[in-house]
Design a protein around this motif. Structure first.
Motif, PDB file in Angstrom:
ATOM      1  N   ALA A  35       0.834  -1.207   0.000  1.00 20.53           N
ATOM      2  CA  ALA A  35       0.000   0.000   0.000  1.00 20.53           C
ATOM      3  C   ALA A  35       0.870   1.259   0.000  1.00 20.53           C
ATOM      4  CB  ALA A  35      -0.931  -0.012   1.212  1.00 20.53           C
ATOM      5  N   ASP A  36       1.933   1.261   0.807  1.00 26.34           N
ATOM      6  CA  ASP A  36       2.839   2.413   0.835  1.00 26.34           C
ATOM      7  C   ASP A  36       3.528   2.609  -0.508  1.00 26.34           C
ATOM      8  OD1 ASP A  36       2.282   3.051   3.469  1.00 26.34           O
ATOM      9  OD2 ASP A  36       4.003   1.992   4.291  1.00 26.34           O
ATOM     10  N   ASN A  37       4.006   1.512  -1.092  1.00 25.92           N
ATOM     11  CA  ASN A  37       4.678   1.605  -2.388  1.00 25.92           C
ATOM     12  C   ASN A  37       3.741   2.104  -3.475  1.00 25.92           C
ATOM     13  OD1 ASN A  37       7.637   0.136  -2.933  1.00 25.92           O
ATOM     14  ND2 ASN A  37       6.712  -0.371  -0.958  1.00 25.92           N
ATOM     15  N   LEU A  38       2.517   1.590  -3.478  1.00 26.05           N
ATOM     16  CA  LEU A  38       1.537   2.009  -4.482  1.00 26.05           C
ATOM     17  C   LEU A  38       1.229   3.495  -4.339  1.00 26.05           C
ATOM     18  CD1 LEU A  38      -0.549   1.546  -6.697  1.00 26.05           C
ATOM     19  CD2 LEU A  38      -2.113   0.666  -4.939  1.00 26.05           C
ATOM     20  N   ALA A  39       1.063   3.948  -3.111  1.00 24.46           N
ATOM     21  CA  ALA A  39       0.746   5.356  -2.891  1.00 24.46           C
ATOM     22  C   ALA A  39       1.901   6.259  -3.306  1.00 24.46           C
ATOM     23  CB  ALA A  39       0.400   5.587  -1.423  1.00 24.46           C
ATOM     24  N   ILE A  40       3.092   5.941  -2.858  1.00 22.08           N
ATOM     25  CA  ILE A  40       4.233   6.838  -3.073  1.00 22.08           C
ATOM     26  C   ILE A  40       4.677   6.840  -4.534  1.00 22.08           C
ATOM     27  CG2 ILE A  40       6.674   7.173  -2.493  1.00 22.08           C
ATOM     28  CD1 ILE A  40       5.861   6.022   0.331  1.00 22.08           C
ATOM     29  N   LYS A  41       4.889   5.673  -5.090  1.00 23.26           N
ATOM     30  CA  LYS A  41       5.317   5.597  -6.490  1.00 23.26           C
ATOM     31  C   LYS A  41       4.187   6.025  -7.422  1.00 23.26           C
ATOM     32  CE  LYS A  41       8.623   1.867  -5.549  1.00 23.26           C
ATOM     33  NZ  LYS A  41       8.904   0.429  -5.683  1.00 23.26           N
ATOM     34  N   GLY A  42       2.961   5.553  -7.112  1.00 23.38           N
ATOM     35  CA  GLY A  42       1.833   5.896  -7.974  1.00 23.38           C
ATOM     36  C   GLY A  42       1.549   7.379  -8.004  1.00 23.38           C
ATOM     37  N   LEU A  43       1.619   8.033  -6.843  1.00 23.83           N
ATOM     38  CA  LEU A  43       1.418   9.480  -6.794  1.00 23.83           C
ATOM     39  C   LEU A  43       2.535  10.222  -7.517  1.00 23.83           C
ATOM     40  CD1 LEU A  43       0.145  10.190  -3.156  1.00 23.83           C
ATOM     41  CD2 LEU A  43      -1.049  10.729  -5.288  1.00 23.83           C
ATOM     42  N   TYR A  44       3.764   9.785  -7.273  1.00 21.17           N
ATOM     43  CA  TYR A  44       4.896  10.473  -7.894  1.00 21.17           C
ATOM     44  C   TYR A  44       4.816  10.407  -9.415  1.00 21.17           C
ATOM     45  CZ  TYR A  44       9.665  11.518  -9.378  1.00 21.17           C
ATOM     46  OH  TYR A  44      10.754  12.047 -10.011  1.00 21.17           O
ATOM     47  N   TRP A  45       4.586   9.204  -9.941  1.00 14.35           N
ATOM     48  CA  TRP A  45       4.557   9.047 -11.394  1.00 14.35           C
ATOM     49  C   TRP A  45       3.403   9.840 -12.025  1.00 14.35           C
ATOM     50  CZ3 TRP A  45       5.472   3.200 -10.466  1.00 14.35           C
ATOM     51  CH2 TRP A  45       6.842   2.934 -10.447  1.00 14.35           C
ATOM     52  N   SER A  46       2.236   9.788 -11.421  1.00 17.71           N
ATOM     53  CA  SER A  46       1.093  10.490 -12.014  1.00 17.71           C
ATOM     54  C   SER A  46       1.253  12.004 -11.906  1.00 17.71           C
ATOM     55  CB  SER A  46      -0.206  10.043 -11.350  1.00 17.71           C
ATOM     56  OG  SER A  46      -0.223  10.377  -9.977  1.00 17.71           O
ATOM     57  N   ARG A  47       1.761  12.476 -10.792  1.00 18.63           N
ATOM     58  CA  ARG A  47       1.954  13.921 -10.624  1.00 18.63           C
ATOM     59  C   ARG A  47       3.056  14.442 -11.545  1.00 18.63           C
ATOM     60  NH1 ARG A  47      -0.446  17.921  -7.878  1.00 18.63           N
ATOM     61  NH2 ARG A  47       1.391  18.419  -6.611  1.00 18.63           N
ATOM     62  N   ARG A  48       4.124  13.676 -11.703  1.00 18.53           N
ATOM     63  CA  ARG A  48       5.208  14.095 -12.596  1.00 18.53           C
ATOM     64  C   ARG A  48       4.741  14.092 -14.042  1.00 18.53           C
ATOM     65  NH1 ARG A  48      10.404  10.298 -13.153  1.00 18.53           N
ATOM     66  NH2 ARG A  48       8.794   9.106 -14.240  1.00 18.53           N
ATOM     67  N   ALA A  49       3.901  13.116 -14.389  1.00 20.53           N
ATOM     68  CA  ALA A  49       3.365  13.073 -15.758  1.00 20.53           C
ATOM     69  C   ALA A  49       2.516  14.306 -16.035  1.00 20.53           C
ATOM     70  CB  ALA A  49       2.547  11.800 -15.960  1.00 20.53           C
ATOM     71  N   GLY A  50       1.814  14.799 -15.024  1.00 17.87           N
ATOM     72  CA  GLY A  50       0.993  15.988 -15.197  1.00 17.87           C
ATOM     73  C   GLY A  50       1.795  17.268 -15.289  1.00 17.87           C
ATOM     74  N   ASP A  51       2.968  17.296 -14.650  1.00 15.30           N
ATOM     75  CA  ASP A  51       3.842  18.470 -14.670  1.00 15.30           C
ATOM     76  C   ASP A  51       5.254  17.997 -14.365  1.00 15.30           C
ATOM     77  OD1 ASP A  51       5.299  20.804 -14.244  1.00 15.30           O
ATOM     78  OD2 ASP A  51       3.664  21.828 -13.213  1.00 15.30           O
ATOM     79  N   PRO A  52       6.137  17.995 -15.360  1.00 15.69           N
ATOM     80  CA  PRO A  52       7.501  17.457 -15.173  1.00 15.69           C
ATOM     81  C   PRO A  52       8.316  18.199 -14.122  1.00 15.69           C
ATOM     82  CG  PRO A  52       7.297  18.575 -17.295  1.00 15.69           C
ATOM     83  CD  PRO A  52       5.918  18.459 -16.737  1.00 15.69           C
ATOM     84  N   ARG A  53       7.825  19.336 -13.656  1.00 12.66           N
ATOM     85  CA  ARG A  53       8.551  20.048 -12.600  1.00 12.66           C
ATOM     86  C   ARG A  53       8.331  19.406 -11.233  1.00 12.66           C
ATOM     87  NH1 ARG A  53       6.133  25.961 -13.344  1.00 12.66           N
ATOM     88  NH2 ARG A  53       4.270  24.638 -13.441  1.00 12.66           N
ATOM     89  N   ARG A  54       7.327  18.565 -11.120  1.00 13.02           N
ATOM     90  CA  ARG A  54       7.002  17.948  -9.828  1.00 13.02           C
ATOM     91  C   ARG A  54       7.922  16.757  -9.567  1.00 13.02           C
ATOM     92  NH1 ARG A  54       0.679  17.896 -11.393  1.00 13.02           N
ATOM     93  NH2 ARG A  54       0.145  20.052 -10.835  1.00 13.02           N
TER      94      ARG A  54
END
Length: 397
Positions: free
Chosen positions: A76-95
């Motif tokens: 659950a921790d891995n899914l949240a952290i990696k999943g959030l990071y990848w989706s947020r970075r895809a939305g804005d590469p500055r993140r």
């Protein structure tokens, strides 16, 4: 020879299954059916899964569709952290930045390190005070250096080693000013302190079955439906296409029953464990006057609270591992709370972040109380601790 431990005080590592969870789980172990199948057996399995999902949603105050079943807290921790990071970075590469506390569980710290090494993430581990608590203003300052670069924030609800409860509501309020999603590892908090997903305002929350009297190998990530999360596992598209894999129906049923009971009994259990905790701390202090209590004190000046069943103590002049084994020989089971690498004990990163020296960190033990704990358990520790400390100190001399 009786191999059953006399006193079990390591409930933070895993706690015995409660009868309700055993009954719910065993009721379905003999049944056949894949919850993704369309025939009658599959529909029966699916019904059990969805009823369990509704039970969890009611207990945690979230929507059923926000419960994503996983294999436990680590996934659950891995899914949240990696999943959030990848989706947020895809939305804005500055993140590219993720903010976390320096006292997170390794199920959070290790994925962060992996993202830093392999995915170009910038990891900011925020300091804590001497009680292990994050400063909300420190978080605000870290965000405001460059708000647009923050992909996500992860702050545990309560610390697994020293029991300090973090200011989650303040974290959420500060993050919301900049539209930053917040994940919290609530594995130690469920059933110990009040946890309300909707009221907390967090975007994702990790839960584990075996910490609340359910089976091992099952857990959940509660994540808001509007949050975009990139999947770690790809396959059959189960669990909103966020977490593919055949669902473990009996384990999910046992997990839901355990969480439901833990939340229902939380207030009563917390009151009982708080009394036992204070009895244990007072007794050990009488037996070993120079012992040090780590983490927040109940009713401390800062208003910080701690988990009701957590007692984390440092014994000057002792090696925690030696003391643990001496207690174990007397049938008392606890933990050091420190990580071991290749058999070499390492000082706790949590205590180091709290300003303790490496020697102080290595001299520590965690006694964690749970639903089976009794006054007799506490009194057994109090009776054994002084001679065990004496022997542990003599071994270092």
């Amino acid at each position: 020879m009786n191999a059953v431990p006399t006193v079990y005080l390591d409930h933070a590592a895993t706690t015995p299954m409660v009868p309700a969870a055993i009954e719910a789980m065993t009721a379905h172990l003999g049944a056949v059916g894949n919850a993704s199948s369309l025939h009658a057996s599959g529909r029966r399995a699916r019904r059990i899964v969805e009823e369990s999902r509704e039970t969890l949603a009611q207990a945690l105050n979230c929507r059923p569709g926000e419960v994503v079943f996983t294999s436990g807290g680590t996934e659950a921790d891995n899914l949240a952290i990696k999943g959030l990071y990848w989706s947020r970075r895809a939305g804005d590469p500055r993140r590219l930045r993720i903010l976390a506390t320096a006292v997170e569980h390794h199920a959070v710290l290790d994925p962060l390190e992996w993202l830093e090494e392999h995915e170009g993430a910038g990891i900011n581990l925020l300091p804590v005070d001497g009680e292990g608590r994050l400063s909300p203003e420190g978080l605000r300052a870290a965000i405001e250096t460059e708000p647009v670069s923050v992909a996500a924030i992860t702050v545990m609800w309560a610390n697994n080693e020293v029991g300090t409860v973090q200011p989650i509501e303040e974290v959420v309020r500060i993050a919301a000013e900049h539209g930053i999603p917040v994940h919290t590892d609530a594995v130690q908090a469920i059933g110990a302190v009040p946890v309300d997903f909707a009221a907390s305002g967090v975007d994702a929350l990790s839960v584990s079955g075996h910490k609340v009297g359910g089976p091992q190998g099952v857990g959940a990530l509660v994540v808001r439906r509007e949050v975009d999360l990139t999947a770690l596992l790809h396959g059959g598209g189960q669990e909103r296409d966020v977490r593919s894999g055949t669902l473990d129906v009996p384990a999910i049923a046992g997990f839901a029953a355990a969480v439901e009971l833990a939340v229902k009994q939380q207030a009563d259990l917390a009151a009982r464990l708080s009394v036992l905790r204070e009895r244990l701390v007072a007794g050990v202090r009488r037996a070993v006057p120079d012992v040090v209590l780590n983490g927040a004190s109940a009713g401390s000046a800062s208003g910080v609270d701690r988990l009701p069943g957590n007692v984390h103590l440092s014994f000057p002049g002792c090696e925690g591992d030696s003391l643990l084994m001496l207690l174990d020989a007397r049938g008392i089971e606890c933990s050091t709370g420190s990580a071991c690498s290749a058999g070499v004990p390492q000082p706790s990163h949590v205590l180091l972040a709290m300003g303790r020296s490496a020697a102080e960190a290595r001299s520590s033990l965690r006694f964690s109380l749970g639903h089976t704990s009794t006054e007799a358990d506490v009194d057994a520790v109090v009776a054994a601790i002084a001679p065990c400390v004496e022997r542990a100190r003599a071994a270092r001399a």
